[in-house]
Every structure is written in structure tokens, then in C-alpha cells.
Design an enzyme around this catalytic site. Structure first.
Site, PDB file in Angstrom:
ATOM      1  NE  ARG A 198      -3.988   0.117   1.986  1.00 32.03           N
ATOM      2  CZ  ARG A 198      -4.232  -0.976   2.697  1.00 32.03           C
ATOM      3  NH1 ARG A 198      -3.509  -1.249   3.759  1.00 32.03           N
ATOM      4  NH2 ARG A 198      -5.193  -1.806   2.347  1.00 32.03           N
ATOM      5  CB  ALA A 199       4.023   2.150   1.708  1.00 31.02           C
TER       6      ALA A 199
END
Length: 666
Positions: A276-277
Site C-alpha cells: 500500500r505504501a
């Protein structure tokens, strides 16, 4: 951004302003979590954003704010057949209260009409109101976990689903999510932190001139709100137009392979979990380029995106402070700089200039006091000094471990958590009852059973079941609650042997980690010398408790009775504030009582107060060495609880500890 507070008066407000504007340009970034102490204009900045968003066109009469150019085909108020009547209105900012119910957030179905008439009578919730606007959650760290999960799921999927016994409604829910929190009141779980796209830390400036300007603007706003707003109207209009231009430019922004490599390398270098980052950084860097008026993402965009998207994703436990090593970040970006982006765009600065730039940003000591004489204790360890003034410097806690689960016996009705059994809105169904107030969880079988005997009297002639409100049954559910875990820690001289106190702090730290994971409130009472102190009043901030524990000095006599009486008083006050939350008292001591007149008898009387109030308790026996007096076990008997050693507190030590606690309390 229009606000009665200057951004320069708060450290981090420039980053906050940028993070909010980037989400206004590209809501796909995933929202903003604003962390900071009280009084730092967090809420003021968020509310000011709503005035900067462009107006939205909505289908006339649609409760779900459908876009007339692309209406939601599954809209409960649909179908909408364009071209139809539409209206323009400002983008909404919807606030979610901490005490909101699930139905208030996602909406509610009229169960009676759904069963009797087959009609999907749906009352929209706050997620529907916030569609195409801002959803603001103040004190998001105090919001119940299941509501945060629903909120973040809707934000990620862009839709809200409401299901009740086979009847379901879906509607679009795309909004800019902003949460604010004071870390002193407790942290969000790492899984929830990761769901916010960006995080910003803010703190009040210590510069007198800047603080003076804050007061001036606040007073000017209070004296003439309309005039104050008018003075900022031109700047507001300019920022609003820039947001519109950035939105139009966003689809044309190119994220090259070089920038992608830098993003992936940065996330890998800082060991963030999952992917997700990487995605958030890519979207943020793209929005930064669009905000700057460029069509190519540069290394400076990647750097700023990392500073906004990564710090909160590096926390490994609640005691880690969010942060990012900027030197390491620069080294990583330099190492993976790849090809020069200028090869793709001869004018990378574009017409908007270079926006989005990052803002500059013990050895053992102490003596026993005059006349102090160490006494031989168990294992030859020195005992507490005869006087009450001896003190030793704090020692570091030993490495924490996975602690045995301690729970409160019986069934409670406290706030949702993960420790003790409780009647909750979420959990396994254990029975049915008549609803008290609004029906939230229908027990279908019990409702049918209640309605079945009356069908002939109600004139039923068709296949449908005639259901009245009196037939409805609420599902009774059993789940887990969070408790108040009150630590009562002996910091006297008899605990001051360095190796032992380090182990004691490690054990309490382990229990604090367990309390964090189980969503408990925690409190800390310490006693030494001649008095007891409330080192930390009951709070949801376990990292605050860990900080107080780390700095805890030791030495002096053992006023055990004073510590117990102080803890009893803390519980009495907390019971008035939060009567539904049950308490678990954890006394960490070797059981000695030497402070005050008749210390042993007084400690026994104080302990029996807990037994009389039926407060669940555990004594962590810190006695060590070949000769043991068993005083902690005697104290546990007076408390009506159980005693465990430091070794037995480990999750992999003995089986059945919880059952033993419950058996003794019963």
C-alpha cells in the site's frame, strides 16, 4: 487557506496544508491523518479546506449526491436517466462523532417494512452525506474499531454496503477522509494507521512572535468574522482555481520508470509492510506534480511523498515514535536516481513552477542515604533502606515478551475490545430479546417464531408473513470488551535490585503491549518511601504508561497499604466516569509491607476492600532467590485474586492461568 490561525504558528502546518490540498487534487491518495497536541488548529485547518473545494453538480432530489454526468447505476434513489435536472452546491464537510452508531455511519434499513412488504426503505447515513465531499473524524483514535474498519473499507472501495438478513443496499461513497487525533489519548492500531494515505505531525510553535500573531488573528476573527473572511477571499479564490487546474492536469501527469524505481526502493529500504505504501507514494507524487503544474514526476516529488506517506507505516509497536531518517531517504533516492527525467520532458518545471518542495525541517548510581544499612534478603539481594529517602536511578526495562491473557470473570457490557466476555453489538449470537430502542441486529428465527401464531388473527391470505413491530426480536450477541487494567507497581527498596527491577519493568511493558492489542484503558499507580502516586490516570495511551514506567525510580520503604488505597480511590473515580468498564488490577510486588504503622495489618485491610467490591485482581509475585516468604500469595488471597510469578506470566509458561483466575474469583 482561509483560517483565523497562521500556518507558520504551528510546526508542521505547512505539511498539513500540502497534504490536505493533495487529497483535494487526488482523493485516490487515501486521506490524511493529523497527529498533534491539543490546541494546534488541526480542526480549524480541516474545516477551512471545505471552503476551497470547487462546487459539485448533483442530481436534483438525489439523497446520495449522484453526479448528473455519470450517475451511480446502483443508487437507491435511481435509476437516474441523464440528461435530467441537476443543481450545483458547495462540497459538504460531514463530521463523524466519536459516539456514532453503526447505523448512523452507514445508514439503516426499515426491517419491519422489508419483512412485511419487501420494500427496501433505506435511511442514508453519514457515508452517503459525505459522498463527493469531506468526511472528518475528530479524535479518530477514540472511535470504535469496527466503525473505523467500516469507514476505511468504504473509503478504499468508494462504496458503502448495508446488509440486514439478506436485504442489502449499496451506494457510492467517495470522499476525502480526514482524521485528527492527540497521541496522548491513545494510538490507532498499525493496521488502521496503514489505511490512511498520508500522516502529518503538528505541534505549537515556541516562537513568541508567531504566537502573538495567532492571538491577533483569533481576536480579529471574533470581532468581525465577515470582515476577516473577506480579507482572505482573494487568496481562497486563487487556491480554489489552482485545485481545479491541478485536477484537470492530473490525468496527463507521467510517472516514469525512474520515479517508480525510487518509490519501490524507498519503501523497501524502510522495510514498510505490504504494497500500500508504494501505491500511496505513487499517487501522492503524481498529485504533487499536478499541484506544481508539471506533467512529469521528479525526484523532489518522490521525496516529499515519502515524508508524508511513510513515517506512520514504520511503527512496529505502539511505543515506536513515527518518523523517517531523512539522510537515509536522500541516500536511497540518490542511489536509485535512474535516468534523468528531463529526457522525457524538456521543461520539467512546467508552467506552475517548482511547488511541492519539502519544508526544512546510565550507569548504576545512588546511595542508601545516611544510616542506611543493606539487609540480607532472599538470594543475598540487598533489601530496602531503613529510611524512606533512599533512591536509585531508573533502570531500563528488559525485553518484552508475549504475556498470558488475563481477563475479568463474568460477562460485562463495556466498550468493545478483545479481553473479557461481554454483551456487545458484534460477536456470536447467543439468543434473542425484545429490542430496546432502534432495532439494529435482527434475530430472524425468533421474529418468525413470535409472528407465526398470529397469522390467522391478522388475516393473512397470501404467502407473505404478516409482521408487526411487537414481533421483532433483537439478536443478543456475545463478544469481547476492553477493560481498565490498573497497574499497581512496587518501586520500593526491596524491588531495587537492578536485575530484578529490569525484569519487573519488562513484565509490565509486556502487559502494556497486551493491553494495547486488546483495546484496554490503562492506569499506573506506584508506591515507595512513605506515599503512593498516580503516575498515570486511566487513559487509552499505553505509550504514555510505558514512558512513565521507563522513568520510574526505586528506593525506600514499601507502603503497600498506601498503594492499594490509592488504586482503590482511582477505581472509585473511574467507576463514576465509565460505569460499564470493568477493571482488572495487576499488583506487581514481592508482597513486603514496611511503610507506616502496622503495615502488614493495614495492607490486609486495604486488600479486602477490593475483595468486597469484587474487583478482579492478579498479583505478579516478584520474589526471587532460594528462600521465599510467599507474601505475594497471601496478598492475592486477601484481594480475592490469584498470584503468578514473572515466569508464569509468559504465554508459553503454564496452561490454564485464566481459568485459575476465574475459578478463584468465582
Amino acid at each position: 487557506m482561509s483560517t483565523p490561525f497562521p500556518f507558520t504558528a504551528v510546526v508542521g502546518q505547512d505539511d498539513l496544508r500540502l497534504a490536505l490540498l493533495l487529497n483535494a487534487v487526488s482523493p485516490a491518495v487515501g486521506g490524511v491523518l493529523v497527529r498533534g497536541e491539543k490546541g494546534t488548529a488541526k480542526s480549524t485547518a480541516v474545516r477551512a479546506l471545505s471552503a476551497l473545494l470547487p462546487t459539485v453538480d448533483v442530481v436534483a432530489g438525489c439523497r446520495f449526491s449522484c453526479d448528473p454526468a455519470a450517475p451511480d447505476p446502483a443508487c437507491p434513489d435511481g435509476p437516474h436517466h441523464p440528461p435530467g435536472a441537476f443543481e450545483s452546491r458547495p462540497a459538504r464537510m460531514v463530521e463523524l462523532p466519536v459516539g456514532a452508531s453503526e447505523d448512523r455511519l452507514v445508514g439503516a434499513l426499515d426491517i419491519e417494512r422489508a419483512l412485511a412488504e419487501g420494500v427496501k426503505a433505506f435511511e442514508p447515513g453519514l457515508l452517503a452525506d459525505a459522498h463527493r465531499g469531506i468526511l472528518y473524524v475528530d479524535e479518530v483514535n477514540l472511535l470504535h474499531d469496527h466503525l473505523v474498519d467500516l469507514l476505511l473499507d468504504a473509503a478504499a472501495m468508494g462504496a458503502s454496503y448495508v446488509e440486514r438478513e439478506g436485504v442489502s443496499v449499496r451506494h457510492a461513497a467517495r470522499f476525502l477522509l480526514v482524521g485528527t487525533m492527540n497521541p496522548e489519548e491513545g494510538e490507532l492500531r498499525p493496521q488502521l494507521l496503514d489505511r490512511f494515505g498520508l500522516t502529518v505531525e503538528v505541534a505549537a510553535s515556541r516562537e513568541p512572535d508567531q504566537r502573538v500573531e495567532v492571538v491577533r488573528r483569533r481576536l480579529a476573527y471574533d470581532d468581525d468574522p465577515a470582515g476577516f473572511t473577506a480579507r482572505w477571499s482573494d487568496e481562497e479564490a486563487a487556491v480554489r482555481q489552482r485545485i481545479v487546474a491541478a485536477r484537470e492536469l492530473l490525468p496527463s501527469v507521467r510517472l516514469g520508470d525512474g520515479a517508480l524505481r525510487q518509490i519501490a526502493a524507498t519503501c523497501a529500504a524502510f522495510e514498510v509492510d505490504g504494497m500500500r505504501a508504494d501505491i500511496v507514494m505513487a499517487r501522492t507524487a503524481t498529485a504533487l506534480a499536478a499541484w506544481a503544474g508539471r506533467t512529469v514526476v521528479l525526484a523532489e516529488d518522490v521525496r516529499q511523498a515519502a515524508l508524508l506517506a511513510l513515517p506512520h507505516r514504520r511503527r512496529r509497536n505502539p511505543f515506536d515514535a513515527p518518523g523517517l531518517d531523512e539522510d537515509k531517504l536522500d541516500e536511497t533516492l540518490e542511489e536509485f536516481s535512474g535516468q534523468d527525467e528531463s529526457d522525457d520532458d524538456p521543461d520539467p518545471d512546467g508552467p506552475g513552477g517548482g511547488g511541492g518542495q519539502p519544508a526544512p525541517d546510565q550507569g548504576p548510581q545512588g546511595d542508601g542515604g545516611a544510616g542506611a544499612r543493606p539487609e540480607a534478603g532472599e538470594g543475598g539481594e540487598p533489601q530496602e533502606a531503613s529510611g524512606g529517602s533512599a533512591e536509585q536511578a531508573p533502570v531500563r526495562a528488559a525485553e518484552p515478551f508475549r504475556a498470558k491473557v488475563l481477563s475479568v470473570p463474568g460477562i460485562g457490557e463495556g466498550a468493545a475490545g478483545r479481553r473479557s466476555r461481554a454483551r456487545t453489538e458484534h460477536g456470536r449470537t447467543t439468543g434473542a430479546r425484545r429490542p430496546r430502542g432502534t432495532l439494529t441486529k435482527l434475530h430472524l428465527a425468533a421474529t418468525v417464531q413470535a409472528a407465526a401464531p398470529h397469522q390467522r388473527a391478522r388475516g393473512r391470505s397470501g404467502p407473505g408473513l404478516v409482521v408487526r413491530r411487537d414481533d421483532l426480536r433483537q439478536a443478543a450477541r456475545e463478544g469481547r470488551e476492553g477493560n481498565l487494567v490498573l497497574f499497581v507497581v512496587d518501586a520500593s527498596g526491596s524491588m531495587a535490585a537492578r536485575q530484578r527491577m529490569s525484569a519487573v519493568k519488562g513484565a509490565v511493558l509486556s502487559l502494556l503491549l497486551d493491553a494495547y492489542q486488546r483495546r484496554d484503558k490503562v492506569g499506573l499507580v506506584t508506591f515507595r518511601g512513605s506515599t503512593a502516586d498516580v503516575a498515570l490516570p486511566p487513559t487509552s495511551s499505553v505509550d504514555a504508561a510505558a514512558a512513565r514506567l521507563e522513568s520510574l525510580p526505586t528506593g525506600g520503604r514499601t507502603p503497600l497499604a498506601a498503594g492499594l488505597l490509592k488504586a482503590h480511590d482511582v477505581l472509585r473515580v473511574e467507576r463514576l466516569r465509565d460505569p460499564a468498564r470493568r477493571a482488572l488490577v495487576v499488583v506487581v510486588t514481592d508482597g513486603r509491607a514496611t511503610g507506616g504503622p502496622e503495615p502488614v495489618a493495614l495492607a490486609g485491610r486495604a486488600a479486602r476492600l477490593f475483595a468486597a467490591d469484587q474487583v478482579a485482581s492478579v498479583v505478579v509475585d516478584c520474589e526471587s532467590g532460594p528462600v521465599r516468604l510467599g507474601l505475594a500469595g497471601q496478598l492475592a488471597g486477601e484481594l480475592g485474586g490469584t498470584a503468578v510469578t514473572l515466569d508464569e506470566l509468559r504465554a508459553d509458561s503454564i496452561a490454564g492461568l485464566v481459568k485459575d483466575v476465574q475459578r478463584r474469583a468465582a
